[in-house]
Design a protein around this motif. Sequence first.
Motif, PDB file in Angstrom:
ATOM      1  N   ARG A  56       0.837  -1.193   0.000  1.00 45.49           N
ATOM      2  CA  ARG A  56       0.000   0.000   0.000  1.00 45.49           C
ATOM      3  C   ARG A  56       0.877   1.250   0.000  1.00 45.49           C
ATOM      4  N   LYS A  57       0.381   2.298  -0.645  1.00 43.10           N
ATOM      5  CA  LYS A  57       1.117   3.556  -0.693  1.00 43.10           C
ATOM      6  C   LYS A  57       0.605   4.493   0.392  1.00 43.10           C
ATOM      7  N   HIS A  58       1.562   5.171   1.056  1.00 42.58           N
ATOM      8  CA  HIS A  58       1.252   6.085   2.155  1.00 42.58           C
ATOM      9  C   HIS A  58       2.005   7.393   1.941  1.00 42.58           C
TER      10      HIS A  58
ATOM     11  N   ILE B  86       3.961  10.197   3.615  1.00 40.97           N
ATOM     12  CA  ILE B  86       4.706  10.277   4.870  1.00 40.97           C
ATOM     13  C   ILE B  86       5.363  11.639   4.997  1.00 40.97           C
TER      14      ILE B  86
ATOM     15  N   PHE C  15       6.149   8.055  10.398  1.00 46.89           N
ATOM     16  CA  PHE C  15       5.233   7.067   9.827  1.00 46.89           C
ATOM     17  C   PHE C  15       4.505   6.389  10.975  1.00 46.89           C
TER      18      PHE C  15
ATOM     19  N   HIS D 227       2.907   3.542  11.224  1.00 41.33           N
ATOM     20  CA  HIS D 227       2.967   2.076  11.311  1.00 41.33           C
ATOM     21  C   HIS D 227       4.372   1.642  11.727  1.00 41.33           C
TER      22      HIS D 227
END
Length: 101
Positions: free
Chosen positions: A42-44, A46, A60, A62
């Motif tokens: 998945r793209k996030h 940041i 980040f 996670h």
Amino acid sequence: MSSRFILDGAMIPRSEKRTIDERDEPRYAASSSTAVMEFRGRKHVIRLINVSKSGAMVIFPHTPNIGERLTLQLLDRGMVTAQVRWVKDGRIGLSFLTPME
């Protein structure tokens, strides 16, 4: 391949901040405040804290595993592959697999 152990900085309590900077190269404030990181498919978006030729520090929410590989899209440098070196308090230290010029 990533480690199956999670080291998140809480395992080794530190009562004092480091007084010596042992890094080999200077860190620069990121020219862009954000980047896109691919994490487990998945793209996030940041937040970038700083960047050097060989790595970056990002915020980040996670917790990746130490040694896990991530892809980072930097506005001024393009796509880079990085490996997680440390995780602490929502910040992640990344080492680029190929140092940038």
